[in-house]
Design a protein around this motif. Sequence first.
Motif, mmCIF file in Angstrom:
data_model
loop_
_atom_site.group_PDB
_atom_site.id
_atom_site.type_symbol
_atom_site.label_atom_id
_atom_site.label_comp_id
_atom_site.label_asym_id
_atom_site.label_seq_id
_atom_site.Cartn_x
_atom_site.Cartn_y
_atom_site.Cartn_z
ATOM 1 N N PRO A 59 0.804 -1.228 0.000
ATOM 2 C CA PRO A 59 0.000 0.000 0.000
ATOM 3 C C PRO A 59 0.828 1.266 0.000
ATOM 4 C CG PRO A 59 0.047 -0.971 2.184
ATOM 5 C CD PRO A 59 0.724 -1.947 1.273
ATOM 6 N N ASN A 60 2.137 1.143 0.129
ATOM 7 C CA ASN A 60 2.990 2.326 0.139
ATOM 8 C C ASN A 60 3.702 2.545 -1.187
ATOM 9 O OD1 ASN A 60 2.984 1.593 3.343
ATOM 10 N ND2 ASN A 60 3.067 3.780 2.921
ATOM 11 N N GLY A 61 2.997 2.196 -2.277
ATOM 12 C CA GLY A 61 3.528 2.481 -3.605
ATOM 13 C C GLY A 61 2.440 2.910 -4.550
ATOM 14 N N LEU A 62 1.448 3.675 -4.033
ATOM 15 C CA LEU A 62 0.272 4.044 -4.820
ATOM 16 C C LEU A 62 0.258 5.537 -5.127
ATOM 17 C CD1 LEU A 62 -2.405 2.073 -2.751
ATOM 18 C CD2 LEU A 62 -1.271 1.314 -4.853
ATOM 19 N N LYS A 63 -0.097 5.883 -6.356
ATOM 20 C CA LYS A 63 -0.294 7.281 -6.703
ATOM 21 C C LYS A 63 -1.599 7.768 -6.086
ATOM 22 C CE LYS A 63 2.104 6.850 -11.146
ATOM 23 N NZ LYS A 63 1.965 6.912 -12.629
ATOM 24 N N ILE A 64 -1.584 9.010 -5.590
ATOM 25 C CA ILE A 64 -2.769 9.595 -4.976
ATOM 26 C C ILE A 64 -2.922 11.032 -5.469
ATOM 27 C CG2 ILE A 64 -1.402 10.140 -2.897
ATOM 28 C CD1 ILE A 64 -4.002 9.878 -1.280
ATOM 29 N N ARG A 65 -4.154 11.385 -5.831
ATOM 30 C CA ARG A 65 -4.396 12.707 -6.421
ATOM 31 C C ARG A 65 -5.737 13.252 -5.937
ATOM 32 N NH1 ARG A 65 -4.002 13.486 -12.873
ATOM 33 N NH2 ARG A 65 -1.784 13.462 -12.312
ATOM 34 N N THR A 66 -5.767 14.552 -5.648
ATOM 35 C CA THR A 66 -7.006 15.258 -5.317
ATOM 36 C C THR A 66 -7.222 16.357 -6.338
ATOM 37 O OG1 THR A 66 -6.714 14.844 -2.954
ATOM 38 C CG2 THR A 66 -8.232 16.613 -3.575
ATOM 39 N N THR A 67 -8.423 16.386 -6.906
ATOM 40 C CA THR A 67 -8.780 17.418 -7.877
ATOM 41 C C THR A 67 -9.980 18.188 -7.358
ATOM 42 O OG1 THR A 67 -8.017 15.985 -9.678
ATOM 43 C CG2 THR A 67 -9.407 17.855 -10.284
ATOM 44 N N LEU A 68 -9.875 19.505 -7.359
ATOM 45 C CA LEU A 68 -10.982 20.383 -6.988
ATOM 46 C C LEU A 68 -11.486 21.036 -8.259
ATOM 47 C CD1 LEU A 68 -12.780 21.806 -4.923
ATOM 48 C CD2 LEU A 68 -10.930 23.463 -4.564
ATOM 49 N N ASN A 69 -12.688 20.669 -8.659
ATOM 50 C CA ASN A 69 -13.222 21.069 -9.961
ATOM 51 C C ASN A 69 -12.258 20.572 -11.041
ATOM 52 O OD1 ASN A 69 -15.413 22.298 -8.610
ATOM 53 N ND2 ASN A 69 -14.182 24.131 -8.246
ATOM 54 N N GLU A 70 -11.576 21.430 -11.751
ATOM 55 C CA GLU A 70 -10.633 20.992 -12.789
ATOM 56 C C GLU A 70 -9.179 21.188 -12.377
ATOM 57 O OE1 GLU A 70 -11.764 19.403 -15.395
ATOM 58 O OE2 GLU A 70 -13.810 19.757 -14.685
ATOM 59 N N GLU A 71 -8.954 21.638 -11.146
ATOM 60 C CA GLU A 71 -7.593 21.943 -10.697
ATOM 61 C C GLU A 71 -7.045 20.822 -9.827
ATOM 62 O OE1 GLU A 71 -5.055 25.303 -8.159
ATOM 63 O OE2 GLU A 71 -7.213 25.544 -8.449
#
Length: 266
Positions: free
Chosen positions: A179-191
């Motif tokens: 579990p410590n090799g995962l890409k993680i991303r947060t998007t707010l609207n289109e940013e």
Amino acid sequence: MKIVRFEDSAGAVHYGEWVDEGSARLIEGTIFGTHRVTDEVVAIGTLLAPVEPRNILCVGLNYRQHAAETGASIPENPVLFIKAVNALTHPGDPIVIPKVAPGQVDCEGELAVVIGKPGKNIERHLALAHVLGYTCANDVSARRWQKEGGGKQWCRGKSFDTFCPLGPCLITSDEIPDPNGLKIRTTLNEEIMQDSTTADMIFDVPSLISFLSEGTTLLPGTVILTGTPQGVGFARNPPVFLKKGDRVTIEIERIGKLVNPVSEEA
């Protein structure tokens, strides 16, 4: 296996093995014990959070670059706080900005660990054997309450209704051996707000489970939020907070996308 929890057309709640966006194979029994996947395919009416947490244990300041952006020193031990279970929110349901926290609500994308096997004083090398699976989480936070209104405790600012979206599914631990090799991303609207990897954690998932189990039984259904990477709204110049009409997406590699709109308390 990709497990979903959902309501069918009659409003009955089921666990199922995901087939596609509209259907799942029913699971008989409890996912925290004896169960089996049947051949019966059922239409998904409403997708729900993949578990109803027994406890929600959260870790703060657990990414190196997030600690750096906030000017905090690297902690010697994991920083623990707790979110109340009333904060649980389903995929697609709104994050509601409460009347008592206008203009200060922030989002935090996180990897959530779901405990499937109870344990206490768990040794680090055995920790992942207690994990049922992983899902996406949003540690929604009312910053003024977190910093000023909670008596120096974070729980108040983290536990308003709707402040813990989980989903869209639960990926069982056999599908994610590290579990410590995962890409993680947060998007707010289109940013894109956050774009990192769980490899930046200060304390990895086995270490967190071992630490949190010291003198404490981790019950099946316990959800552990493992911290958030850099890019949070309050650390930006100028700060970026959630507002009515926004749309937040938390995406984690191999798990999927957790999407929630934002509204305001009536």
